[in-house]
Design a protein around this motif. Structure first.
Motif, mmCIF file in Angstrom:
data_model
loop_
_atom_site.group_PDB
_atom_site.id
_atom_site.type_symbol
_atom_site.label_atom_id
_atom_site.label_comp_id
_atom_site.label_asym_id
_atom_site.label_seq_id
_atom_site.Cartn_x
_atom_site.Cartn_y
_atom_site.Cartn_z
ATOM 1 N N ALA A 107 23.163 24.131 36.901
ATOM 2 C CA ALA A 107 22.023 23.382 37.441
ATOM 3 C C ALA A 107 20.698 23.767 36.797
ATOM 4 C CB ALA A 107 21.947 23.573 38.958
ATOM 5 N N ALA A 108 20.440 25.082 36.657
ATOM 6 C CA ALA A 108 19.164 25.516 36.076
ATOM 7 C C ALA A 108 19.077 25.147 34.597
ATOM 8 C CB ALA A 108 18.973 27.014 36.261
ATOM 9 N N LEU A 109 20.216 25.193 33.885
ATOM 10 C CA LEU A 109 20.207 24.796 32.473
ATOM 11 C C LEU A 109 19.825 23.324 32.337
ATOM 12 C CD1 LEU A 109 23.484 26.486 31.142
ATOM 13 C CD2 LEU A 109 21.136 27.311 30.888
ATOM 14 N N ILE A 110 20.446 22.475 33.154
ATOM 15 C CA ILE A 110 20.144 21.044 33.106
ATOM 16 C C ILE A 110 18.681 20.803 33.480
ATOM 17 C CG2 ILE A 110 20.701 18.795 34.064
ATOM 18 C CD1 ILE A 110 22.943 19.908 32.365
ATOM 19 N N GLY A 111 18.208 21.509 34.499
ATOM 20 C CA GLY A 111 16.814 21.360 34.916
ATOM 21 C C GLY A 111 15.843 21.841 33.862
ATOM 22 N N ALA A 112 16.170 22.958 33.192
ATOM 23 C CA ALA A 112 15.292 23.485 32.140
ATOM 24 C C ALA A 112 15.222 22.519 30.968
ATOM 25 C CB ALA A 112 15.797 24.845 31.670
ATOM 26 N N GLY A 113 16.366 21.953 30.598
ATOM 27 C CA GLY A 113 16.367 20.972 29.513
ATOM 28 C C GLY A 113 15.535 19.761 29.859
ATOM 29 N N ALA A 114 15.673 19.265 31.089
ATOM 30 C CA ALA A 114 14.900 18.107 31.531
ATOM 31 C C ALA A 114 13.408 18.395 31.519
ATOM 32 C CB ALA A 114 15.346 17.684 32.931
ATOM 33 N N LEU A 115 13.039 19.608 31.941
ATOM 34 C CA LEU A 115 11.627 19.973 31.977
ATOM 35 C C LEU A 115 11.023 19.966 30.580
ATOM 36 C CD1 LEU A 115 9.676 20.943 34.277
ATOM 37 C CD2 LEU A 115 10.033 23.245 33.390
ATOM 38 N N VAL A 116 11.761 20.496 29.607
ATOM 39 C CA VAL A 116 11.278 20.515 28.222
ATOM 40 C C VAL A 116 11.097 19.091 27.697
ATOM 41 C CG1 VAL A 116 11.894 21.116 25.843
ATOM 42 C CG2 VAL A 116 12.228 22.777 27.677
ATOM 43 N N VAL A 117 12.077 18.237 27.956
ATOM 44 C CA VAL A 117 12.000 16.863 27.454
ATOM 45 C C VAL A 117 10.830 16.124 28.092
ATOM 46 C CG1 VAL A 117 13.195 14.635 27.407
ATOM 47 C CG2 VAL A 117 14.439 16.731 26.854
ATOM 48 N N GLU A 118 10.644 16.279 29.396
ATOM 49 C CA GLU A 118 9.526 15.600 30.056
ATOM 50 C C GLU A 118 8.184 16.098 29.535
ATOM 51 O OE1 GLU A 118 9.806 12.896 31.998
ATOM 52 O OE2 GLU A 118 11.863 13.133 31.316
ATOM 53 N N TYR A 119 8.111 17.367 29.213
ATOM 54 C CA TYR A 119 6.879 17.937 28.655
ATOM 55 C C TYR A 119 6.604 17.370 27.264
ATOM 56 C CZ TYR A 119 3.903 21.451 26.420
ATOM 57 O OH TYR A 119 2.907 22.089 25.709
ATOM 58 N N LEU A 120 7.615 17.348 26.406
ATOM 59 C CA LEU A 120 7.416 16.949 25.012
ATOM 60 C C LEU A 120 7.237 15.454 24.835
ATOM 61 C CD1 LEU A 120 9.968 19.278 23.203
ATOM 62 C CD2 LEU A 120 7.479 19.459 23.187
#
Length: 409
Positions: A381-394
């Motif tokens: 869950a945290a891996l998926i959330g971390a990836g999503a956070l990076v994509v939304e930021y970039l």
């Protein structure tokens, strides 16, 4: 890992016309996926839409898909659809627990391409731990068949409160030696040291926040308020409201493990009577050990529960009741649509205890439309959330424009 709909419409903030980033956001969110639909959504001319799309094509961020519905009621050729091209880059993500870590390479849409988990002890200090993560990342990229130059960003979850602006943990109870440490700079440097690639943006957040974000985006995208409670070595909560993580004034939101519950047990934060001191995986492990059952951590309790150990099940249910009592207040205050239970104790005995006290103590109106569930993504869950956070930021509209200019596109 599609984009969350923004405010892009006829114009963007400040009255200026929608830029390339706004168009990309519309395509990623699915609100407008043809040239005609983008013209209608933004009010831009056909030529202007074409020019801005051309920049996104040249950056490799958009591609043409199959023909979609005919735009005109008079008929004609099907309109060509536009798609976010998730093959132009990859994201690295890692999730730290107190004695264990997990890392992965992900696509921009959240698919895990390669993954590794192993022992990594936060008490060894940030320099050693983050340096080792850099080595893991290099090995994972090779395993996934991707070059380090394809990495666009790194996301990291940590078991402590994080200042969003600096990416530094703030007085973390279970991360000795990490308070105020520049995690972003060290992890970026470790990535470069082990891969030889240029530095990339690093985003750091609390692990429960990232777990909540991952669960909301993949399993409950229409839920306007979601709460996730992680019960492992400690206890923490992540809150997602309106599609965004709620962090509070300085990153301390969700730290329910240190709510006082009237017990005398000494918590790792130095206070007595914290919820984590009596209801976490670590607390259950201590009680089992005192009764002669070998258990030193929340993961040991998880293994005992999986084996059907009766005393572990009884203590997990009791811990669930204590957490459920606190969650009654949380649910009454936030009125979430989904409450996710995650972590080492997230099984039937603990969940049963949570439900018993939660529905007994919370207002009926607060629980009438509440789903209490266990994590769908589990340890990822945290891996998926971390990836999503990076994509939304970039790929946020304003940052898209900055990146395009830096690329000379």
């Amino acid at each position: 890992m599609t984009g969350r709909p923004g405010r892009a419409g006829k114009t963007s903030k400040g009255g200026s016309q929608a830029g390339a980033g706004d168009l990309l956001q519309l395509v990623r969110s699915g609100r407008a996926v043809t040239r005609g639909a983008l013209q209608q959504a933004t009010g831009l001319s056909r030529a202007t839409v074409g020019q801005r799309l051309d920049r996104l094509f040249r950056a490799g961020w958009l591609r043409e898909g199959a023909g979609g519905p005919v735009d005109s009621p008079l008929g004609g050729r099907p309109a060509i659809t536009l798609e976010f091209d998730d093959s132009h880059a990859v994201v690295l993500a890692a999730d730290l627990d107190t004695r264990h870590a997990r890392a992965a390479v992900l696509t921009l849409t959240g698919e895990i391409l390669a993954e590794h988990s192993g022992t990594l002890v936060v008490e060894d200090g940030p320099d050693a731990v983050l340096g080792e993560l850099g080595r893991w990342f290099a090995e994972l990229l090779e395993k996934a068949g991707h070059h380090a130059a394809e990495v666009c960003g790194i996301g990291l979850g940590v078991p402590g409160p994080v200042d969003r602006e600096t990416g530094r943990v703030v007085q973390p109870p279970i991360m000795p030696g990490w308070d105020g440490y520049d995690i972003r700079a060290r992890l970026s440097r470790a990535f470069t040291e082990h891969t030889g690639a240029r530095t990339v943006p690093v985003l750091v957040d609390n692990d429960a926040n990232l777990m909540a974000y991952g669960e909301q985006r993949t399993g409950h995208p229409d839920c306007t308020a979601l709460v996730l409670v992680k019960v492992s070595t400690g206890i923490g909560a992540g809150v997602v409201v309106g599609g965004s993580i709620y962090r509070g004034a300085d990153g301390g939101a969700g730290d329910i493990g240190h709510i006082r519950v009237g017990a005398d047990a000494l918590c790792r934060c130095g206070s007595h009577g914290c919820l984590a001191a009596v209801a976490s995986g670590g607390a259950v492990a201590r009680r089992l050990a005192e009764s002669g059952v070998p258990a030193a951590s929340g993961s040991d309790v998880r293994d005992l529960l999986a084996a059907g150990h009766p005393e572990a099940a009884a203590l997990a249910r009791e811990a669930g009741r204590r957490v459920g009592d606190v969650l009654a207040t949380v649910v009454t205050l936030l009125n979430p649509g989904v409450l996710v239970i995650a972590g080492d104790l997230a099984g039937t005995p603990f969940l049963t205890g949570v439900r018993e006290l939660l529905y007994q103590r919370a207002l009926p109106r607060s629980t009438a439309h509440l789903d209490v569930v266990t994590s769908r993504l589990g340890e990822r869950a945290a891996l998926i959330g971390a990836g999503a956070l990076v994509v939304e930021y970039l790929y946020a509209p304003a940052r898209v424009e900055e990146r395009l200019v830096a690329m000379g596109v």
